[in-house]
Design an enzyme around this catalytic site. Structure first.
Site, PDB file in Angstrom:
ATOM      1  N   GLU A 252       5.213  21.645  -0.053  1.00 20.33           N
ATOM      2  CA  GLU A 252       3.898  21.675   0.590  1.00 20.33           C
ATOM      3  C   GLU A 252       3.643  23.048   1.196  1.00 20.33           C
ATOM      4  O   GLU A 252       2.532  23.599   1.104  1.00 20.33           O
ATOM      5  CB  GLU A 252       3.839  20.591   1.670  1.00 20.33           C
ATOM      6  CG  GLU A 252       2.536  20.552   2.453  1.00 20.33           C
ATOM      7  CD  GLU A 252       2.691  21.115   3.842  1.00 20.33           C
ATOM      8  OE1 GLU A 252       1.740  21.761   4.338  1.00 20.33           O
ATOM      9  OE2 GLU A 252       3.772  20.918   4.424  1.00 20.33           O
TER      10      GLU A 252
ATOM     11  N   ASP B 196       0.497  25.214  -0.231  1.00 20.21           N
ATOM     12  CA  ASP B 196      -0.560  25.598   0.695  1.00 20.21           C
ATOM     13  C   ASP B 196      -0.955  27.059   0.482  1.00 20.21           C
ATOM     14  O   ASP B 196      -2.145  27.414   0.500  1.00 20.21           O
ATOM     15  CB  ASP B 196      -0.067  25.371   2.126  1.00 20.21           C
ATOM     16  CG  ASP B 196      -1.071  25.849   3.169  1.00 20.21           C
ATOM     17  OD1 ASP B 196      -2.195  25.327   3.191  1.00 20.21           O
ATOM     18  OD2 ASP B 196      -0.722  26.744   3.950  1.00 20.21           O
TER      19      ASP B 196
ATOM     20  N   GLU C 276      -0.756  19.391  -1.747  1.00 21.19           N
ATOM     21  CA  GLU C 276      -0.253  20.765  -1.717  1.00 21.19           C
ATOM     22  C   GLU C 276       1.154  20.852  -2.313  1.00 21.19           C
ATOM     23  O   GLU C 276       1.483  21.836  -2.997  1.00 21.19           O
ATOM     24  CB  GLU C 276      -0.255  21.291  -0.283  1.00 21.19           C
ATOM     25  CG  GLU C 276      -1.660  21.510   0.267  1.00 21.19           C
ATOM     26  CD  GLU C 276      -1.690  21.876   1.734  1.00 21.19           C
ATOM     27  OE1 GLU C 276      -2.708  22.427   2.170  1.00 21.19           O
ATOM     28  OE2 GLU C 276      -0.680  21.613   2.440  1.00 21.19           O
TER      29      GLU C 276
END
Length: 223
Positions: free
Chosen positions: A44, A48, A119
């Site tokens: 993640e 991102d 993400e």
């Protein structure tokens, strides 16, 4: 860690993800509540950054806005809520791996969890296929939002929830009323009802997809 199921692999590939290393994709879909040593958090973090750079470059290339307006738009497009919306659109909640208590508490449909997992999937795709392929994937998934839908149209379940609250009704209730088909092609029929308003049913290949369709049909009929 368990093996990546054939159904989950097909689902990922049908939405444009490049699936090679099964353990990587299991990690991307695994919530910390499972107790397994690897969950989606590291991926993640990576996804991102890939998402942010892609959207920033996209806005710079296609918009002639000043820095302040681009920053405001960027924040909206990469927010947890935005990522969660895209996760629901492709059916992520049906494939999240988490502990029973967390699932019973509704974590599989939480904006924070779904946003993080969206993400993490982008992070996994970046490792598997590189930046260019992941950028193309983001452009496909985020096209409607970048073209102007962000902030104007809500996810059907969110819209129904807000409609019920705004009309002083009880929250909508979703119930699986039937499952059909073999394991590799399961079909779910979901009924959504609002007390003293009505109910609607919809059928789809995943529970969350069926809920989404039912919410959309409910709003078309009663909203």
């Amino acid at each position: 860690m368990s093996r990546l199921g054939a159904e989950t692999r097909r689902w990922l590939e049908s939405h444009g993800f490049t699936v090679g290393n099964s353990e990587l994709w299991l990690e991307a879909l695994t919530h910390g509540s499972t107790g397994e040593p690897r969950d989606y958090q590291r991926l993640e973090f990576l996804g991102d950054r890939v998402l942010g750079l892609t959207i920033a470059h996209w806005l710079y290339a296609e918009a002639r806005s000043d820095e302040g307006r681009m920053a405001q738009r960027l924040n909206a497009l990469v927010s947890k809520g935005s990522c969660a919306t895209h996760a629901r659109e492709i059916g992520v909640p049906d494939h999240v791996r988490m502990g029973k208590q967390a699932r019973d508490d509704g974590a599989h449909d939480s904006d924070n969890v779904l946003g993080d997992i969206m993400e993490s999937l982008l992070g996994a795709n970046f490792l598997e296929a590189g930046f260019d392929a992941t950028q193309d994937l983001i452009r496909k998934l985020w096209r409607g939002a970048v073209d102007g839908a962000a902030g104007k149209s809500k996810h059907p379940k969110s819209a129904l929830q807000e409609w019920a609250a705004g009309n002083q009704r009880r929250p909508p209730e979703y119930t699986v009323v039937a499952t059909d088909g073999p394991d590799h092609a399961r079909r779910f029929t979901v009924r959504v009802s609002v007390h003293k308003v009505g109910e609607v049913e919809a059928t789809a290949g995943g529970k969350q997809e069926a809920e989404t369709q039912a919410a959309r049909l409910f709003m078309e009929k009663f909203g």
